[in-house]
Enzyme design. Structure first.
Site: not given
Ligand code: C5P
Length: 234
Positions: A10, A32, A59-64, A67, A123, A214
């Protein structure tokens, strides 16, 4: 054992992502790269990291509308990430369009098709936040409903939180790829993660792949942290 770990990079810095990816090669399943990286570094940034030889989870989580998601997915297909994400709440037609476009795009580019994963409920949304946006029922019921809808629409897998993965696995069977973030090795700082599992616990609960950020990227030696996780999973 082949590693089940995708490391979340990230960052908005291509050089930093590339350096981390290089140091983790052979120790993790892949990297990722999400919206943060893509919004600034774009497809060329993705290619720069992919060229280092690690599988990419985009990981773009597309939502639209269907088309538009299909169009985006045809673009994604040219980058040939191993995995990519869409929002299940975009509906069955959107998910079907995404899966179709992923295959079409891959065939056209003569590249392997990306696995399409659906995100059910973020989450970050707790029960109160779900009620606020007008969803009745419990978070887990919504996760189950969207998991079944996604499976029916032909997606390859789902992103689940650690506390959902066992329920989702029993619901969708063994064919769907379940990817689980929110993972903390016992020796790592929890940080802002409140409900998490260790890598071993998540695999036992039914996860196929784990997303860890992290605890690896923030370690003094990311390679050492990744090796430690791999050793624990042996
Ligand atoms: O917390 P950490 O750095 O391990 O997160 C790794 C990835 O997982 C991040 O890209 C975060 O967006 C995603 N994540 C998630 N749901 C969580 C915790 C983290 O999608 N509950």
């Amino acid at each position: 054992m082949t590693s089940p770990v995708y490391v979340a990079l990230d960052t908005t810095d291509v050089a930093q992502a590339a350096a981390l990816a290089t140091s983790l090669k052979g120790l993790v399943a892949g990297v990722k790269l999400g919206l943060e990286f893509f919004s600034y570094c774009g497809p060329r940034g993705i290619e720069a990291v992919a060229d280092l030889g690690l599988p990419v989870f985009l990981d773009l989580k597309l939502h639209d509308i269907p088309n538009t998601v299909a169009g985006a997915m045809r673009g994604v297909a040219k980058l040939a990430p191993r995995l990519t994400t869409i929002h299940a709440s975009g509906g069955a037609a959107m998910m079907k369009a995404a899966v179709e476009a992923a295959h079409e795009g891959a065939a056209k580019a003569s590249r392997p098709a990306t696995k399409v994963l659906a995100v059910t409920v973020l989450t970050s949304l707790d029960q109160a936040a779900m009620t606020e946006v007008g969803f009745g029922g419990s978070v887990l019921d919504q996760v189950k409903r969207l998991s079944e809808l996604a499976q029916g629409a032909g997606v390859d897998g789902l992103v689940c939180s650690p506390h959902e993965v066992e329920t989702v696995r029993s619901l969708v069977g063994s064919d769907m790829t379940l990817v689980v973030p929110g993972i903390r090795p016992a020796w790592a700082e929890a940080g802002d993660q409140k409900r998490f599992m260790t890598p071993k616990e998540a695999l036992r609960a039914g996860a196929d792949l784990l997303v860890i950020g992290r605890p690896i990227t923030g370690a003094t030696s990311p390679a050492e942290a990744a090796r430690r996780i791999a050793d624990e999973l042996k």
